[in-house]
Design a protein around this motif. Structure first.
Motif, PDB file in Angstrom:
ATOM      1  N   GLY A 251       0.796  -1.218   0.000  1.00 60.06           N
ATOM      2  CA  GLY A 251       0.000   0.000   0.000  1.00 60.06           C
ATOM      3  C   GLY A 251       0.828   1.266   0.000  1.00 60.06           C
ATOM      4  O   GLY A 251       0.295   2.371   0.098  1.00 60.06           O
ATOM      5  N   ILE A 252       2.159   1.135  -0.111  1.00 60.97           N
ATOM      6  CA  ILE A 252       3.023   2.316  -0.163  1.00 60.97           C
ATOM      7  C   ILE A 252       2.757   3.058  -1.474  1.00 60.97           C
ATOM      8  O   ILE A 252       2.714   2.456  -2.546  1.00 60.97           O
ATOM      9  N   ARG A 253       2.594   4.362  -1.357  1.00 62.34           N
ATOM     10  CA  ARG A 253       2.231   5.169  -2.516  1.00 62.34           C
ATOM     11  C   ARG A 253       3.109   6.409  -2.674  1.00 62.34           C
ATOM     12  O   ARG A 253       2.780   7.312  -3.433  1.00 62.34           O
ATOM     13  N   ARG A 254       4.234   6.431  -1.962  1.00 67.65           N
ATOM     14  CA  ARG A 254       5.166   7.543  -2.125  1.00 67.65           C
ATOM     15  C   ARG A 254       6.583   6.961  -2.138  1.00 67.65           C
ATOM     16  O   ARG A 254       6.978   6.243  -1.212  1.00 67.65           O
ATOM     17  N   PHE A 255       7.332   7.271  -3.198  1.00 65.08           N
ATOM     18  CA  PHE A 255       8.656   6.701  -3.413  1.00 65.08           C
ATOM     19  C   PHE A 255       9.661   7.787  -3.773  1.00 65.08           C
ATOM     20  O   PHE A 255       9.295   8.831  -4.315  1.00 65.08           O
ATOM     21  N   ALA A 256      10.917   7.509  -3.499  1.00 66.06           N
ATOM     22  CA  ALA A 256      12.033   8.268  -4.064  1.00 66.06           C
ATOM     23  C   ALA A 256      12.830   7.281  -4.901  1.00 66.06           C
ATOM     24  O   ALA A 256      13.106   6.167  -4.445  1.00 66.06           O
ATOM     25  N   VAL A 257      13.195   7.679  -6.122  1.00 64.12           N
ATOM     26  CA  VAL A 257      13.840   6.728  -7.032  1.00 64.12           C
ATOM     27  C   VAL A 257      15.014   7.374  -7.746  1.00 64.12           C
ATOM     28  O   VAL A 257      14.998   8.564  -8.068  1.00 64.12           O
ATOM     29  N   ASP A 258      16.043   6.564  -7.990  1.00 67.68           N
ATOM     30  CA  ASP A 258      17.230   7.034  -8.697  1.00 67.68           C
ATOM     31  C   ASP A 258      17.094   6.895 -10.210  1.00 67.68           C
ATOM     32  O   ASP A 258      17.843   7.538 -10.945  1.00 67.68           O
ATOM     33  N   GLU A 259      16.188   6.044 -10.655  1.00 67.19           N
ATOM     34  CA  GLU A 259      15.999   5.821 -12.095  1.00 67.19           C
ATOM     35  C   GLU A 259      14.526   6.059 -12.452  1.00 67.19           C
ATOM     36  O   GLU A 259      13.742   5.117 -12.542  1.00 67.19           O
ATOM     37  N   PRO A 260      14.158   7.316 -12.649  1.00 69.63           N
ATOM     38  CA  PRO A 260      12.739   7.640 -12.878  1.00 69.63           C
ATOM     39  C   PRO A 260      12.101   6.900 -14.040  1.00 69.63           C
ATOM     40  O   PRO A 260      10.966   6.439 -13.935  1.00 69.63           O
ATOM     41  N   ARG A 261      12.824   6.766 -15.146  1.00 71.66           N
ATOM     42  CA  ARG A 261      12.218   6.105 -16.312  1.00 71.66           C
ATOM     43  C   ARG A 261      11.971   4.620 -16.056  1.00 71.66           C
ATOM     44  O   ARG A 261      10.946   4.073 -16.469  1.00 71.66           O
ATOM     45  N   VAL A 262      12.894   3.988 -15.376  1.00 73.77           N
ATOM     46  CA  VAL A 262      12.703   2.581 -15.017  1.00 73.77           C
ATOM     47  C   VAL A 262      11.524   2.448 -14.060  1.00 73.77           C
ATOM     48  O   VAL A 262      10.683   1.548 -14.201  1.00 73.77           O
ATOM     49  N   PHE A 263      11.434   3.368 -13.121  1.00 73.95           N
ATOM     50  CA  PHE A 263      10.330   3.331 -12.156  1.00 73.95           C
ATOM     51  C   PHE A 263       8.987   3.518 -12.855  1.00 73.95           C
ATOM     52  O   PHE A 263       8.030   2.766 -12.589  1.00 73.95           O
ATOM     53  N   VAL A 264       8.900   4.503 -13.726  1.00 76.04           N
ATOM     54  CA  VAL A 264       7.629   4.763 -14.421  1.00 76.04           C
ATOM     55  C   VAL A 264       7.215   3.565 -15.263  1.00 76.04           C
ATOM     56  O   VAL A 264       6.045   3.173 -15.280  1.00 76.04           O
ATOM     57  N   ALA A 265       8.183   2.952 -15.958  1.00 78.53           N
ATOM     58  CA  ALA A 265       7.866   1.766 -16.758  1.00 78.53           C
ATOM     59  C   ALA A 265       7.379   0.622 -15.870  1.00 78.53           C
ATOM     60  O   ALA A 265       6.438  -0.098 -16.226  1.00 78.53           O
ATOM     61  N   THR A 266       8.007   0.458 -14.708  1.00 79.65           N
ATOM     62  CA  THR A 266       7.592  -0.587 -13.775  1.00 79.65           C
ATOM     63  C   THR A 266       6.195  -0.305 -13.243  1.00 79.65           C
ATOM     64  O   THR A 266       5.343  -1.203 -13.171  1.00 79.65           O
ATOM     65  N   LEU A 267       5.949   0.936 -12.889  1.00 79.85           N
ATOM     66  CA  LEU A 267       4.639   1.322 -12.364  1.00 79.85           C
ATOM     67  C   LEU A 267       3.541   1.092 -13.398  1.00 79.85           C
ATOM     68  O   LEU A 267       2.430   0.663 -13.067  1.00 79.85           O
ATOM     69  N   ASN A 268       3.849   1.341 -14.652  1.00 75.97           N
ATOM     70  CA  ASN A 268       2.858   1.145 -15.714  1.00 75.97           C
ATOM     71  C   ASN A 268       2.461  -0.319 -15.876  1.00 75.97           C
ATOM     72  O   ASN A 268       1.391  -0.624 -16.408  1.00 75.97           O
ATOM     73  N   ASP A 269       3.329  -1.228 -15.418  1.00 76.03           N
ATOM     74  CA  ASP A 269       3.027  -2.663 -15.515  1.00 76.03           C
ATOM     75  C   ASP A 269       2.302  -3.205 -14.286  1.00 76.03           C
ATOM     76  O   ASP A 269       1.916  -4.372 -14.255  1.00 76.03           O
ATOM     77  N   TYR A 270       2.122  -2.368 -13.302  1.00 75.08           N
ATOM     78  CA  TYR A 270       1.491  -2.822 -12.052  1.00 75.08           C
ATOM     79  C   TYR A 270      -0.026  -2.798 -12.211  1.00 75.08           C
ATOM     80  O   TYR A 270      -0.607  -1.812 -12.666  1.00 75.08           O
ATOM     81  N   ASP A 271      -0.660  -3.892 -11.823  1.00 75.58           N
ATOM     82  CA  ASP A 271      -2.119  -4.022 -11.944  1.00 75.58           C
ATOM     83  C   ASP A 271      -2.759  -3.697 -10.598  1.00 75.58           C
ATOM     84  O   ASP A 271      -2.771  -4.531  -9.694  1.00 75.58           O
ATOM     85  N   PHE A 272      -3.270  -2.493 -10.458  1.00 74.81           N
ATOM     86  CA  PHE A 272      -3.892  -2.091  -9.206  1.00 74.81           C
ATOM     87  C   PHE A 272      -5.120  -2.953  -8.889  1.00 74.81           C
ATOM     88  O   PHE A 272      -5.451  -3.165  -7.721  1.00 74.81           O
ATOM     89  N   ASP A 273      -5.780  -3.448  -9.926  1.00 71.33           N
ATOM     90  CA  ASP A 273      -6.976  -4.261  -9.686  1.00 71.33           C
ATOM     91  C   ASP A 273      -6.647  -5.605  -9.046  1.00 71.33           C
ATOM     92  O   ASP A 273      -7.493  -6.233  -8.419  1.00 71.33           O
ATOM     93  N   LYS A 274      -5.395  -6.051  -9.229  1.00 70.37           N
ATOM     94  CA  LYS A 274      -5.011  -7.346  -8.679  1.00 70.37           C
ATOM     95  C   LYS A 274      -4.040  -7.197  -7.502  1.00 70.37           C
ATOM     96  O   LYS A 274      -3.421  -8.168  -7.084  1.00 70.37           O
ATOM     97  N   ALA A 275      -3.938  -5.970  -6.984  1.00 67.28           N
ATOM     98  CA  ALA A 275      -3.044  -5.746  -5.858  1.00 67.28           C
ATOM     99  C   ALA A 275      -3.406  -6.678  -4.707  1.00 67.28           C
ATOM    100  O   ALA A 275      -4.576  -6.784  -4.330  1.00 67.28           O
ATOM    101  N   SER A 276      -2.397  -7.336  -4.165  1.00 61.23           N
ATOM    102  CA  SER A 276      -2.677  -8.356  -3.158  1.00 61.23           C
ATOM    103  C   SER A 276      -2.773  -7.781  -1.744  1.00 61.23           C
ATOM    104  O   SER A 276      -3.401  -8.359  -0.871  1.00 61.23           O
ATOM    105  N   PHE A 277      -2.127  -6.633  -1.497  1.00 59.85           N
ATOM    106  CA  PHE A 277      -2.151  -5.988  -0.179  1.00 59.85           C
ATOM    107  C   PHE A 277      -1.856  -6.985   0.943  1.00 59.85           C
ATOM    108  O   PHE A 277      -2.588  -7.128   1.898  1.00 59.85           O
TER     109      PHE A 277
END
Length: 278
Positions: A251-277
């Protein structure tokens, strides 16, 4: 503000472009700042003050690592240099010839941009500045609500909050100090704080969870902060899709990242509908 769907899933992720890593862009330059905003993130500027009182973006005490400063200036403290001197250095060419000509920005330059974009935010990581001068400058441009002031010393967060209450504050806690520093902040009632950032270093070995700080502990911290009306931010120094998805699952929704483009690409692949929490 969080954005929740009808299942109560928070889909809004805030992320800080951590500037001191020099991973994708020349750090503390306008190019890096604008790039983070264009990617949908929040840039970070490390703030120092020149001899003549100008607040600039510079992580290190000296210009040696990140600029083309001449030999006579390379080991000189930023606080011993004038802003005019600083402006003669190239802050982009050491990263890549593509960024030749990038200069060390003044904070004032960045705040002017913020005034034109009230939807944008900016992290200011305190290195060496007069806090009264910083507060006056932020208030002069009327952008206090867009600023997140960051430091590892709780007293500095309290000080800037007294000077400019509209500025949000983030206490960042380095690896090795987590339990002690978090408990001290909690004992104060999280005085003058809005966000707490925990650093996530890799654990030795692989037992299904990548980081030294355990999942249960992060969940515990997040619950305490949520109850107190604060946010948890994490800085994972390394991540892959699996480890990032598990942080999002918590449920963490705030991050600091060293590789923004890698992070954004990873985030785009995350399925919020299937989040297991879990």
């Amino acid at each position: 503000m969080s954005v929740e769907d009808n299942k109560g899933v928070n889909r809004k992720v805030h992320w800080q472009s951590h500037q001191s890593s020099n991973a994708e862009m020349p750090e503390n330059t306008l190019a890096a700042i604008l790039d983070a905003w264009e990617l949908g993130g929040i840039p970070e500027v490390d703030i120092r003050q020149t001899m003549d009182g100008v607040i600039i973006g510079m992580h290190d005490e000296t210009p040696k690592r990140t600029t083309s400063a001449p030999a006579a200036d390379q080991d000189r403290l930023i606080s011993e240099c004038t802003f005019e001197q600083v402006q003669t250095w190239d802050a982009g060419v050491k990263f890549s010839a593509k960024y030749r000509g990038e200069r060390v920005p003044s904070l004032e330059e960045v705040l002017v941009i913020l005034t034109r974009h009230p939807e944008r935010e900016l992290y200011l990581d305190y290195k060496q500045v007069d806090l009264e001068k910083l507060a006056e400058l932020v208030q002069q441009y009327g952008v206090g609500k867009q600023i997140i002031f960051c430091h590892k010393d709780h007293e500095n967060c309290k000080a800037i909050k007294r000077l400019a209450p509209e500025i949000r504050t983030m206490l960042w806690i380095p690896d090795g100090e987590t339990a002690r520093s978090f408990e001290a902040a909690r004992a104060s009632g999280f005085e003058a704080l809005d966000i707490i950032q925990l650093h996530l270093k890799d654990a030795e070995g692989d037992e299904g969870w990548r980081y030294k700080l355990g999942k249960d502990y992060l969940q515990h911290v997040q619950e305490q902060l949520t109850e107190a009306g604060l946010e948890l931010e994490v800085l994972p120094f390394y991540f892959d899709q699996s480890s990032m998805f598990r942080l999002l699952d918590i449920g963490i929704r705030r991050f600091a990242v060293d590789e923004p483009r890698v992070f954004v690409a990873t985030l785009n692949d995350y399925d919020f509908d299937k989040a297991s929490f879990i």
